[in-house]
Design a protein around this motif. Structure first.
Motif, mmCIF file in Angstrom:
data_model
loop_
_atom_site.group_PDB
_atom_site.id
_atom_site.type_symbol
_atom_site.label_atom_id
_atom_site.label_comp_id
_atom_site.label_asym_id
_atom_site.label_seq_id
_atom_site.Cartn_x
_atom_site.Cartn_y
_atom_site.Cartn_z
ATOM 1 N N ALA A 102 9.590 -1.480 1.686
ATOM 2 C CA ALA A 102 8.712 -0.477 1.051
ATOM 3 C C ALA A 102 9.320 0.060 -0.242
ATOM 4 O O ALA A 102 8.627 0.723 -1.013
ATOM 5 C CB ALA A 102 8.459 0.674 2.027
ATOM 6 N N HIS A 103 10.603 -0.229 -0.510
ATOM 7 C CA HIS A 103 11.260 0.325 -1.700
ATOM 8 C C HIS A 103 10.848 -0.419 -2.976
ATOM 9 O O HIS A 103 11.012 -1.640 -3.059
ATOM 10 C CB HIS A 103 12.779 0.281 -1.538
ATOM 11 C CG HIS A 103 13.280 1.046 -0.358
ATOM 12 N ND1 HIS A 103 12.934 2.367 -0.142
ATOM 13 C CD2 HIS A 103 14.079 0.701 0.674
ATOM 14 C CE1 HIS A 103 13.522 2.782 0.968
ATOM 15 N NE2 HIS A 103 14.213 1.792 1.489
ATOM 16 N N PRO A 104 10.349 0.342 -3.971
ATOM 17 C CA PRO A 104 9.781 -0.303 -5.169
ATOM 18 C C PRO A 104 10.743 -1.203 -5.945
ATOM 19 O O PRO A 104 10.353 -2.286 -6.362
ATOM 20 C CB PRO A 104 9.340 0.873 -6.041
ATOM 21 C CG PRO A 104 9.584 2.101 -5.276
ATOM 22 C CD PRO A 104 10.185 1.790 -3.979
ATOM 23 N N ASP A 129 1.829 -9.719 -0.129
ATOM 24 C CA ASP A 129 1.322 -9.305 -1.446
ATOM 25 C C ASP A 129 1.269 -10.474 -2.418
ATOM 26 O O ASP A 129 1.344 -10.275 -3.618
ATOM 27 C CB ASP A 129 2.241 -8.221 -2.031
ATOM 28 C CG ASP A 129 3.664 -8.741 -2.243
ATOM 29 O OD1 ASP A 129 4.037 -9.747 -1.606
ATOM 30 O OD2 ASP A 129 4.386 -8.165 -3.074
ATOM 31 N N LYS A 181 2.860 0.171 8.859
ATOM 32 C CA LYS A 181 3.808 0.499 7.784
ATOM 33 C C LYS A 181 3.534 -0.370 6.559
ATOM 34 O O LYS A 181 3.529 0.106 5.433
ATOM 35 C CB LYS A 181 5.250 0.245 8.246
ATOM 36 C CG LYS A 181 5.800 1.343 9.103
ATOM 37 C CD LYS A 181 7.307 1.200 9.252
ATOM 38 C CE LYS A 181 7.810 2.057 10.390
ATOM 39 N NZ LYS A 181 8.882 1.449 11.151
ATOM 40 N N SER A 183 0.796 -1.833 5.627
ATOM 41 C CA SER A 183 -0.487 -1.658 4.938
ATOM 42 C C SER A 183 -0.676 -0.243 4.391
ATOM 43 O O SER A 183 -1.636 0.002 3.668
ATOM 44 C CB SER A 183 -1.652 -2.065 5.845
ATOM 45 O OG SER A 183 -1.534 -1.418 7.068
ATOM 46 N N THR A 184 0.244 0.668 4.710
ATOM 47 C CA THR A 184 0.086 2.027 4.182
ATOM 48 C C THR A 184 1.176 2.386 3.177
ATOM 49 O O THR A 184 1.204 3.506 2.671
ATOM 50 C CB THR A 184 0.094 3.073 5.315
ATOM 51 O OG1 THR A 184 1.284 2.887 6.090
ATOM 52 C CG2 THR A 184 -1.109 2.948 6.208
ATOM 53 N N ARG A 185 2.084 1.460 2.875
ATOM 54 C CA ARG A 185 3.122 1.801 1.887
ATOM 55 C C ARG A 185 2.481 1.917 0.503
ATOM 56 O O ARG A 185 1.397 1.378 0.262
ATOM 57 C CB ARG A 185 4.238 0.737 1.898
ATOM 58 C CG ARG A 185 3.804 -0.589 1.347
ATOM 59 C CD ARG A 185 4.938 -1.617 1.350
ATOM 60 N NE ARG A 185 4.430 -2.918 0.998
ATOM 61 C CZ ARG A 185 4.754 -4.045 1.580
ATOM 62 N NH1 ARG A 185 5.605 -4.051 2.594
ATOM 63 N NH2 ARG A 185 4.241 -5.182 1.173
ATOM 64 N N GLU A 186 3.225 2.603 -0.414
ATOM 65 C CA GLU A 186 2.638 2.864 -1.730
ATOM 66 C C GLU A 186 2.615 1.641 -2.629
ATOM 67 O O GLU A 186 1.655 1.402 -3.349
ATOM 68 C CB GLU A 186 3.411 3.982 -2.413
ATOM 69 C CG GLU A 186 2.673 5.300 -2.317
ATOM 70 C CD GLU A 186 3.532 6.447 -2.741
ATOM 71 O OE1 GLU A 186 3.996 6.432 -3.882
ATOM 72 O OE2 GLU A 186 3.739 7.351 -1.896
ATOM 73 N N VAL A 187 3.703 0.886 -2.604
ATOM 74 C CA VAL A 187 3.801 -0.251 -3.524
ATOM 75 C C VAL A 187 3.359 -1.537 -2.833
ATOM 76 O O VAL A 187 3.853 -1.882 -1.766
ATOM 77 C CB VAL A 187 5.265 -0.429 -4.006
ATOM 78 C CG1 VAL A 187 5.361 -1.505 -5.076
ATOM 79 C CG2 VAL A 187 5.798 0.878 -4.517
ATOM 80 N N SER A 188 2.429 -2.245 -3.449
ATOM 81 C CA SER A 188 1.948 -3.541 -2.941
ATOM 82 C C SER A 188 1.704 -3.552 -1.435
ATOM 83 O O SER A 188 2.308 -4.346 -0.723
ATOM 84 C CB SER A 188 2.940 -4.656 -3.258
ATOM 85 O OG SER A 188 3.228 -4.716 -4.598
ATOM 86 N N PRO A 189 0.847 -2.669 -0.947
ATOM 87 C CA PRO A 189 0.589 -2.698 0.495
ATOM 88 C C PRO A 189 -0.125 -3.984 0.909
ATOM 89 O O PRO A 189 -0.695 -4.667 0.060
ATOM 90 C CB PRO A 189 -0.337 -1.495 0.705
ATOM 91 C CG PRO A 189 -0.975 -1.262 -0.607
ATOM 92 C CD PRO A 189 0.012 -1.683 -1.654
#
Ligand code: C5P
Length: 221
Positions: A102-104, A129, A181, A183-189
């Motif tokens: 999840a880390h950008p 993604d 997790k 599909s709800t992360r901020e970057v490239s879910p």
């Protein structure tokens, strides 16, 4: 012409089995992008870095060398020159990989590497993604799904066949949690690209799913 095939979808939908077979039949390279996020997660756990803290994991990328070697017809992942095929699939790595991925800035580096790999020849990539972020211009985009019950059942059967201990309910929970997790992360879910074709494999065999992909490749290339 370099052709790219993007296969995205939730955990356990059959992406890797189908992608591997399609790549083999087409003579393309198969790139398992999930194994790259698993590799950095493995290294983070080995170095006792906190999976939730990007600043603890980022420096580890400097010491991460990922290679694949063909052994007995299998593409084996090597992390820093050690065979890591089993090490990246432990329950510990599986439980932490969604936090790490999840880390950008970690994603940025992985995406860069995935684009380089895809540029070197026709390839089938599977992940979360690929169609939306890594290769938005891929010639063929598939969003592969199956019901969570069916995905858990398949994983359970695979584990049993390998002689591993396995609990169907735990697997289903783990899969549902990871999907949430991812599909709800901020970057490239994890999300279906607008131009991806949805392929529900709940009632399809591996060969049927592969056949559908080969048909799409024929139509579009
Ligand atoms: O495909 P696999 O289940 O091995 O992927 C492990 C994890 O890596 C996923 O649950 C997701 O958190 C992450 N991943 C990702 N983007 C990709 C591939 C995998 O975030 N393209």
């Amino acid at each position: 012409m370099t052709v790219s095939i993007a296969i995205d979808g939730p955990a356990g939908a059959g992406k890797s089995t189908v992608a591997k077979k399609a790549a083999y039949l087409l003579g393309y390279t198969y790139i398992d992008t999930g194994s790259m996020y698993r590799a950095i997660t493995y290294l983070a756990l080995e170095q006792q870095a906190d999976p939730e803290k990007e600043e603890e994991i980022l420096p580890l990328l400097q010491n991460l060398e990922i290679e694949w070697k063909q052994e007995n017809g299998e593409n084996i992942i090597y992390i820093n020159r050690k065979n890591a095929a089993d090490a990246i699939r432990t329950p510990e790595v599986t439980a932490s990989v969604s936090a790490v991925s999840a880390h950008p800035l970690i994603r940025e580096r992985m995406v860069e590497k995935q684009r380089e790999l895809a540029a070197s020849g026709s390839a089938v990539l599977d992940g979360r993604d690929i169609g939306t972020t890594v290769l938005p211009n891929a010639e063929v985009k598939i969003y592969m799904t199956a019901s969570v019950e069916e995905r858990a059942r398949r994983r359970h059967e695979e584990n049993k066949a390998k002689g591993m201990e396995s609990n169907l309910e735990t697997i289903q929970q783990e899969i549902a949690e990871r999907d949430l997790k991812d599909s709800t992360r901020e970057v490239s879910p994890l999300i279906k690209a607008d131009d991806a074709v949805e392929l529900d494999t709940t009632k399809l065999s591996i060969d049927e799913a592969v056949e559908k992909i080969l048909e799409m490749v024929k139509e579009r290339t």
